[in-house]
Write a protein that holds these residues in place. Structure first.
Motif, PDB file in Angstrom:
ATOM      1  N   ALA A 266       3.405   2.890 -10.222  1.00 33.15           N
ATOM      2  CA  ALA A 266       4.266   1.729  -9.981  1.00 33.15           C
ATOM      3  C   ALA A 266       3.519   0.659  -9.198  1.00 33.15           C
ATOM      4  O   ALA A 266       3.559  -0.532  -9.540  1.00 33.15           O
ATOM      5  CB  ALA A 266       5.524   2.157  -9.227  1.00 33.15           C
ATOM      6  N   LEU A 267       2.833   1.065  -8.137  1.00 34.66           N
ATOM      7  CA  LEU A 267       2.078   0.094  -7.336  1.00 34.66           C
ATOM      8  C   LEU A 267       0.988  -0.560  -8.174  1.00 34.66           C
ATOM      9  O   LEU A 267       0.818  -1.779  -8.150  1.00 34.66           O
ATOM     10  CB  LEU A 267       1.463   0.766  -6.111  1.00 34.66           C
ATOM     11  CG  LEU A 267       0.534  -0.140  -5.281  1.00 34.66           C
ATOM     12  CD1 LEU A 267       1.313  -1.329  -4.714  1.00 34.66           C
ATOM     13  CD2 LEU A 267      -0.133   0.637  -4.163  1.00 34.66           C
ATOM     14  N   LEU A 268       0.247   0.227  -8.917  1.00 33.37           N
ATOM     15  CA  LEU A 268      -0.856  -0.314  -9.706  1.00 33.37           C
ATOM     16  C   LEU A 268      -0.356  -1.291 -10.769  1.00 33.37           C
ATOM     17  O   LEU A 268      -0.985  -2.325 -11.020  1.00 33.37           O
ATOM     18  CB  LEU A 268      -1.648   0.823 -10.355  1.00 33.37           C
ATOM     19  CG  LEU A 268      -2.426   1.705  -9.371  1.00 33.37           C
ATOM     20  CD1 LEU A 268      -2.985   2.927 -10.074  1.00 33.37           C
ATOM     21  CD2 LEU A 268      -3.548   0.920  -8.689  1.00 33.37           C
TER      22      LEU A 268
ATOM     23  N   THR B   9       6.807  -5.161  -2.323  1.00 29.93           N
ATOM     24  CA  THR B   9       7.645  -4.466  -1.350  1.00 29.93           C
ATOM     25  C   THR B   9       7.869  -3.006  -1.746  1.00 29.93           C
ATOM     26  O   THR B   9       7.679  -2.626  -2.910  1.00 29.93           O
ATOM     27  CB  THR B   9       9.016  -5.148  -1.227  1.00 29.93           C
ATOM     28  OG1 THR B   9       9.725  -4.992  -2.478  1.00 29.93           O
ATOM     29  CG2 THR B   9       8.862  -6.629  -0.910  1.00 29.93           C
ATOM     30  N   VAL B  10       8.306  -2.229  -0.774  1.00 30.89           N
ATOM     31  CA  VAL B  10       8.645  -0.830  -1.042  1.00 30.89           C
ATOM     32  C   VAL B  10       9.777  -0.744  -2.056  1.00 30.89           C
ATOM     33  O   VAL B  10       9.766   0.105  -2.960  1.00 30.89           O
ATOM     34  CB  VAL B  10       9.034  -0.108   0.267  1.00 30.89           C
ATOM     35  CG1 VAL B  10       9.609   1.277  -0.031  1.00 30.89           C
ATOM     36  CG2 VAL B  10       7.841  -0.002   1.199  1.00 30.89           C
ATOM     37  N   THR B  11      10.736  -1.639  -1.932  1.00 29.38           N
ATOM     38  CA  THR B  11      11.871  -1.634  -2.862  1.00 29.38           C
ATOM     39  C   THR B  11      11.402  -1.832  -4.303  1.00 29.38           C
ATOM     40  O   THR B  11      11.857  -1.136  -5.221  1.00 29.38           O
ATOM     41  CB  THR B  11      12.866  -2.747  -2.483  1.00 29.38           C
ATOM     42  OG1 THR B  11      13.383  -2.481  -1.172  1.00 29.38           O
ATOM     43  CG2 THR B  11      14.018  -2.799  -3.479  1.00 29.38           C
ATOM     44  N   GLU B  12      10.485  -2.761  -4.516  1.00 28.29           N
ATOM     45  CA  GLU B  12       9.973  -3.014  -5.873  1.00 28.29           C
ATOM     46  C   GLU B  12       9.232  -1.799  -6.422  1.00 28.29           C
ATOM     47  O   GLU B  12       9.371  -1.456  -7.599  1.00 28.29           O
ATOM     48  CB  GLU B  12       9.040  -4.224  -5.856  1.00 28.29           C
ATOM     49  CG  GLU B  12       9.754  -5.541  -5.623  1.00 28.29           C
ATOM     50  CD  GLU B  12       8.801  -6.689  -5.395  1.00 28.29           C
ATOM     51  OE1 GLU B  12       9.124  -7.821  -5.817  1.00 28.29           O
ATOM     52  OE2 GLU B  12       7.733  -6.474  -4.795  1.00 28.29           O
ATOM     53  N   ILE B  13       8.448  -1.152  -5.570  1.00 26.53           N
ATOM     54  CA  ILE B  13       7.723   0.053  -5.997  1.00 26.53           C
ATOM     55  C   ILE B  13       8.720   1.137  -6.398  1.00 26.53           C
ATOM     56  O   ILE B  13       8.574   1.790  -7.435  1.00 26.53           O
ATOM     57  CB  ILE B  13       6.793   0.557  -4.875  1.00 26.53           C
ATOM     58  CG1 ILE B  13       5.684  -0.463  -4.601  1.00 26.53           C
ATOM     59  CG2 ILE B  13       6.179   1.907  -5.253  1.00 26.53           C
ATOM     60  CD1 ILE B  13       4.844  -0.147  -3.372  1.00 26.53           C
TER      61      ILE B  13
ATOM     62  N   ALA C  56       9.276   2.891  -9.994  1.00 30.05           N
ATOM     63  CA  ALA C  56       9.012   4.329 -10.092  1.00 30.05           C
ATOM     64  C   ALA C  56      10.287   5.136 -10.313  1.00 30.05           C
ATOM     65  O   ALA C  56      10.224   6.338 -10.616  1.00 30.05           O
ATOM     66  CB  ALA C  56       8.312   4.814  -8.824  1.00 30.05           C
ATOM     67  N   GLU C  57      11.436   4.482 -10.114  1.00 31.34           N
ATOM     68  CA  GLU C  57      12.736   5.137 -10.244  1.00 31.34           C
ATOM     69  C   GLU C  57      12.901   6.278  -9.244  1.00 31.34           C
ATOM     70  O   GLU C  57      13.315   7.382  -9.581  1.00 31.34           O
ATOM     71  CB  GLU C  57      12.964   5.635 -11.681  1.00 31.34           C
ATOM     72  CG  GLU C  57      12.988   4.505 -12.708  1.00 31.34           C
ATOM     73  CD  GLU C  57      13.282   4.995 -14.119  1.00 31.34           C
ATOM     74  OE1 GLU C  57      13.132   6.198 -14.379  1.00 31.34           O
ATOM     75  OE2 GLU C  57      13.674   4.168 -14.955  1.00 31.34           O
ATOM     76  N   VAL C  58      12.533   5.970  -8.005  1.00 31.35           N
ATOM     77  CA  VAL C  58      12.784   6.905  -6.894  1.00 31.35           C
ATOM     78  C   VAL C  58      13.435   6.095  -5.768  1.00 31.35           C
ATOM     79  O   VAL C  58      13.389   4.866  -5.767  1.00 31.35           O
ATOM     80  CB  VAL C  58      11.480   7.569  -6.383  1.00 31.35           C
ATOM     81  CG1 VAL C  58      10.792   8.330  -7.495  1.00 31.35           C
ATOM     82  CG2 VAL C  58      10.533   6.538  -5.777  1.00 31.35           C
ATOM     83  N   ASN C  59      14.043   6.793  -4.813  1.00 31.41           N
ATOM     84  CA  ASN C  59      14.686   6.062  -3.719  1.00 31.41           C
ATOM     85  C   ASN C  59      13.704   5.815  -2.567  1.00 31.41           C
ATOM     86  O   ASN C  59      12.623   6.407  -2.506  1.00 31.41           O
ATOM     87  CB  ASN C  59      15.946   6.789  -3.226  1.00 31.41           C
ATOM     88  CG  ASN C  59      15.641   8.183  -2.712  1.00 31.41           C
ATOM     89  OD1 ASN C  59      14.749   8.367  -1.893  1.00 31.41           O
ATOM     90  ND2 ASN C  59      16.390   9.168  -3.196  1.00 31.41           N
ATOM     91  N   ARG C  60      14.090   4.927  -1.663  1.00 24.59           N
ATOM     92  CA  ARG C  60      13.208   4.537  -0.554  1.00 24.59           C
ATOM     93  C   ARG C  60      12.891   5.717   0.363  1.00 24.59           C
ATOM     94  O   ARG C  60      11.790   5.837   0.886  1.00 24.59           O
ATOM     95  CB  ARG C  60      13.842   3.389   0.242  1.00 24.59           C
ATOM     96  CG  ARG C  60      13.824   2.058  -0.502  1.00 24.59           C
ATOM     97  CD  ARG C  60      14.714   1.025   0.207  1.00 24.59           C
ATOM     98  NE  ARG C  60      14.306   0.822   1.589  1.00 24.59           N
ATOM     99  CZ  ARG C  60      13.401  -0.077   1.978  1.00 24.59           C
ATOM    100  NH1 ARG C  60      12.785  -0.832   1.081  1.00 24.59           N
ATOM    101  NH2 ARG C  60      13.095  -0.224   3.250  1.00 24.59           N
TER     102      ARG C  60
END
Length: 206
Positions: free
Chosen positions: A26-28, A40-44, A48-52
């Protein structure tokens, strides 16, 4: 009462590996669109379809995630070129570096891209600094330490630009060709330090 079946260590490890994999991907993918300073963490997590909470169970922030990705890649490259470092051959060292980069091509294309980490490749090339300077010293014994260090700074910056361009253009040339080109450049520089440009061909034989 209902007794929940506990996860086995194997299932738990598999879930951890999967979670880290999707967060890295997701980050890449986001770094192909914009710099990490704007991710942002939220965008990642959304990509990635995972929670914060899951993200923070593994990483402190996007910078920490990128650092882990780069450190894993760095260690993989370092291990792959360990044999070449003791070979006394600059071409062998450069070939090993380029080969390892090509093996990790998809990841390197992101890290070397417009929004990637431009210092990472110089960090990789710095693995061979001591060996390269020692090799040059053996070829041009009268060269001063400061002169050789300056040459390495020049050589590593130029090599990084060549390798980055090679990766981003699709790595059509073989790693051996890139290594041979960079070696010729370095030997030409040594010939200048020796005060005899005509000797570059002789240095290549050595």
């Amino acid at each position: 009462y209902c007794k929940f079946k506990e996860d086995t260590p194997m299932k738990s490890d598999r879930r951890v590996r999967y979670t880290r994999m999707v967060l890295k991907q997701a980050l890449l993918s986001l770094m192909l669109e914009r710099p990490i300073t704007r991710i942002t963490v939220t965008e990642i997590c959304e990509r990635a379809e995972v929670n914060r909470a899951t993200f923070y169970a593994h990483y402190a922030d996007p910078y920490d995630l990128l650092a882990r990705i780069e450190n894993e890649l760095f260690e993989s490259i370092r291990r792959s070129i360990a044999g070449g470092l003791s070979s006394g051959s600059l071409r062998r060292i450069l070939t090993d570096i380029c080969s390892s980069i090509r093996e990790n091509g998809a990841l390197c294309r992101v890290i070397f891209s417009e929004y990637g980490d431009r210092e990472f490749l110089e960090r990789v090339l710095n693995i061979a600094r001591v060996e390269s300077v020692a090799l040059w010293r053996s070829i041009v014994p009268h060269a001063g330490e400061r002169e050789l260090e300056r040459m390495y700074a020049f050589f590593s910056q130029g090599s990084a630009a060549v390798i980055r361009g090679w990766v981003l253009s699709g790595m059509q040339d073989a790693p051996e060709e890139i290594a041979a080109f960079l070696e010729r450049i370095s030997m030409g520089g040594l010939a200048q330090i020796a005060g005899n440009p005509e000797k570059s061909a002789e240095f290549l034989v050595k």
